[in-house]
Design a protein around this motif. Structure first.
Motif, short mmCIF file in Angstrom:
data_model
loop_
_atom_site.label_atom_id
_atom_site.label_comp_id
_atom_site.label_asym_id
_atom_site.label_seq_id
_atom_site.Cartn_x
_atom_site.Cartn_y
_atom_site.Cartn_z
N GLN A 1 0.85 -1.19 0.00
CA GLN A 1 0.00 0.00 0.00
C GLN A 1 0.88 1.24 0.00
OE1 GLN A 1 -2.37 0.60 3.55
NE2 GLN A 1 -4.03 1.54 2.40
N TYR A 2 0.48 2.26 -0.77
CA TYR A 2 1.21 3.52 -0.78
C TYR A 2 0.25 4.63 -0.42
CZ TYR A 2 4.66 7.01 -2.04
OH TYR A 2 5.58 8.04 -1.98
N LEU A 3 0.54 5.33 0.68
CA LEU A 3 -0.37 6.36 1.15
C LEU A 3 0.17 7.77 0.94
CD1 LEU A 3 -1.56 4.79 4.54
CD2 LEU A 3 -2.67 4.68 2.31
N GLY A 4 1.36 7.89 0.37
CA GLY A 4 1.96 9.21 0.18
C GLY A 4 1.42 9.92 -1.04
N THR A 5 2.12 10.98 -1.44
CA THR A 5 1.73 11.80 -2.59
C THR A 5 2.16 11.12 -3.88
OG1 THR A 5 1.99 13.76 -1.22
CG2 THR A 5 1.93 14.09 -3.61
N LEU A 6 1.24 10.96 -4.82
CA LEU A 6 1.51 10.15 -6.01
C LEU A 6 2.67 10.67 -6.84
CD1 LEU A 6 -2.11 9.26 -7.22
CD2 LEU A 6 -0.48 7.83 -5.97
N GLU A 7 2.84 12.00 -6.90
CA GLU A 7 3.92 12.57 -7.71
C GLU A 7 5.30 12.20 -7.16
OE1 GLU A 7 0.31 15.07 -8.38
OE2 GLU A 7 1.32 14.19 -6.63
N TYR A 8 5.35 11.75 -5.92
CA TYR A 8 6.62 11.36 -5.29
C TYR A 8 6.72 9.84 -5.14
CZ TYR A 8 7.33 16.28 -4.00
OH TYR A 8 7.53 17.65 -4.03
N CYS A 9 5.73 9.14 -5.66
CA CYS A 9 5.68 7.69 -5.53
C CYS A 9 6.69 7.02 -6.45
CB CYS A 9 4.27 7.21 -5.85
SG CYS A 9 4.06 5.42 -5.75
N CYS A 10 7.38 6.01 -5.95
CA CYS A 10 8.41 5.31 -6.73
C CYS A 10 7.78 4.49 -7.86
CB CYS A 10 9.23 4.41 -5.81
SG CYS A 10 8.25 3.25 -4.83
N PRO A 11 8.50 4.31 -8.98
CA PRO A 11 7.93 3.63 -10.14
C PRO A 11 7.62 2.16 -9.90
CG PRO A 11 10.28 4.07 -10.45
CD PRO A 11 9.85 4.83 -9.25
N GLU A 12 8.34 1.50 -8.99
CA GLU A 12 8.07 0.09 -8.76
C GLU A 12 6.68 -0.14 -8.20
OE1 GLU A 12 10.97 1.40 -5.40
OE2 GLU A 12 10.68 1.76 -7.55
N PHE A 13 6.16 0.85 -7.46
CA PHE A 13 4.80 0.67 -6.96
C PHE A 13 3.79 0.78 -8.09
CE2 PHE A 13 0.78 1.91 -5.06
CZ PHE A 13 0.65 0.96 -4.07
N TYR A 14 4.03 1.70 -9.02
CA TYR A 14 3.15 1.81 -10.18
C TYR A 14 3.20 0.54 -11.03
CZ TYR A 14 2.07 6.79 -9.64
OH TYR A 14 1.60 8.00 -9.19
N ASN A 15 4.40 -0.04 -11.13
CA ASN A 15 4.58 -1.20 -12.01
C ASN A 15 4.11 -2.51 -11.38
OD1 ASN A 15 5.75 0.47 -13.95
ND2 ASN A 15 7.82 0.15 -13.15
N LYS A 16 4.35 -2.66 -10.06
CA LYS A 16 4.07 -3.95 -9.42
C LYS A 16 3.16 -3.80 -8.20
CE LYS A 16 8.48 -6.05 -10.78
NZ LYS A 16 9.71 -6.74 -10.31
N TYR A 17 2.77 -2.59 -7.86
CA TYR A 17 1.94 -2.32 -6.69
C TYR A 17 2.58 -2.84 -5.40
CZ TYR A 17 -1.48 -1.22 -10.24
OH TYR A 17 -2.11 -0.67 -11.33
N GLU A 18 3.90 -2.69 -5.33
CA GLU A 18 4.63 -3.04 -4.14
C GLU A 18 5.96 -2.29 -4.12
OE1 GLU A 18 4.91 -7.27 -4.67
OE2 GLU A 18 6.85 -7.12 -5.70
#
Length: 277
Positions: A176-193
């Motif tokens: 789960q990622y609860l931070g600001t999306l613009e600062y979210c790391c790419p691996e979470f976008y790619n693998k949701y982890e």
């Protein structure tokens, strides 16, 4: 630190800001006139509670994480929790309030949208130190960004704030990622982890990039972004650190320890003294 905030102990002056989850007020401590920030957070039905050592009852996530992050030897780069209270429908946090100060987003805007490399270096060192101390104390702040860094405009002292999106630091993956999306790391976008340390380093890299370039990097188009990292006026050491923090592969991304050991920071104390003078 007490767990009962007595309203008679603090004088509320005005509201400083209001977000989706809480309201922050400017205030003073009556007994000595100390300037404080009072944060009131209304509880949602699914509010998280966390158990931490030395506290018999679970505490709201934000309070528990800030206690962990500031427990023991004070960390100047992390906002101090002075007092708190947990009520049935809300909780209150009394925080130190540096003066004069701005959040880093407003501060950068006041400089015309970007800051010099020398100033970015001073800020980045402190932000990374705060992140590293959180790691050492078992806290994943999870929302490092311009808006969550306060800077004293006289001394340039920086403090990390707002642990409401954070979690206990662990070696295993976060789903789960609860931070600001613009600062979210790419691996979470790619693998949701993601893992805590590389995710933290990525957000620090975005913060540094935003201070120097005046806009946020787009990891969907990093090949084009890399061409901008070596613009005229930036040292090769600075560009190297940006690229190391914004490495797409989390396994190749620089560690928090190595950020602080990076050659860009070799003369940080002398540089800071020179900036002040």
């Amino acid at each position: 630190m007490t767990s009962q905030v007595n309203s008679c102990q603090y004088k509320i002056i005005k509201m400083l800001g209001e977000g989706a989850y809480g309201t922050v007020f400017d205030g003073t401590r009556v007994r000595d006139g100390l300037k404080v920030a009072v944060k009131l957070v209304k509880k949602s039905v699914d509010i998280d509670y966390i158990s931490i050592p030395c506290h018999p009852e679970p505490l709201p996530r934000e309070i528990a994480l800030l206690i962990l992050a500031t427990n023991g030897t004070p960390v100047p780069e992390i906002i101090q929790l002075l007092d708190w209270e947990d009520k049935s429908d809300h909780y209150v946090m009394v925080l130190e309030c540096p003066s004069p100060c701005q959040d880093l987003h407003c501060f950068v805007c006041s400089k015309g949208g970007t800051v010099t490399e020398a100033l970015a270096q001073i800020i980045m060192w402190q932000a990374t130190t705060a992140a590293s101390e959180c790691c050492e104390r078992g806290v994943f702040q999870r929302d490092i960004k311009l808006n969550n860094l306060l800077i004293n405009t006289d001394t340039l002292d920086v403090k990390l704030i707002d642990f409401g999106c954070g979690d206990i630091w662990k070696k295993s993956k976060y789903k789960q990622y609860l931070g600001t999306l613009e600062y979210c790391c790419p691996e979470f976008y790619n693998k949701y982890e993601c893992h805590a340390e590389p995710a933290t380093v990525w957000s620090l890299g975005v913060t540094l990039f935003a201070m120097l370039f005046g806009f946020l990097p787009d990891f969907h188009n990093l090949d084009q972004m890399k061409k901008k990292w070596s613009r005229s006026g930036l040292s090769k050491e600075c560009c190297s650190l940006i690229q190391s923090c914004l490495e797409m592969d989390p396994n190749k991304r620089i560690s928090l320890k190595d950020v602080l050991l990076h050659e860009w920071f070799e003369n940080i104390e002398n540089d800071r003294l020179y900036y002040y003078t």
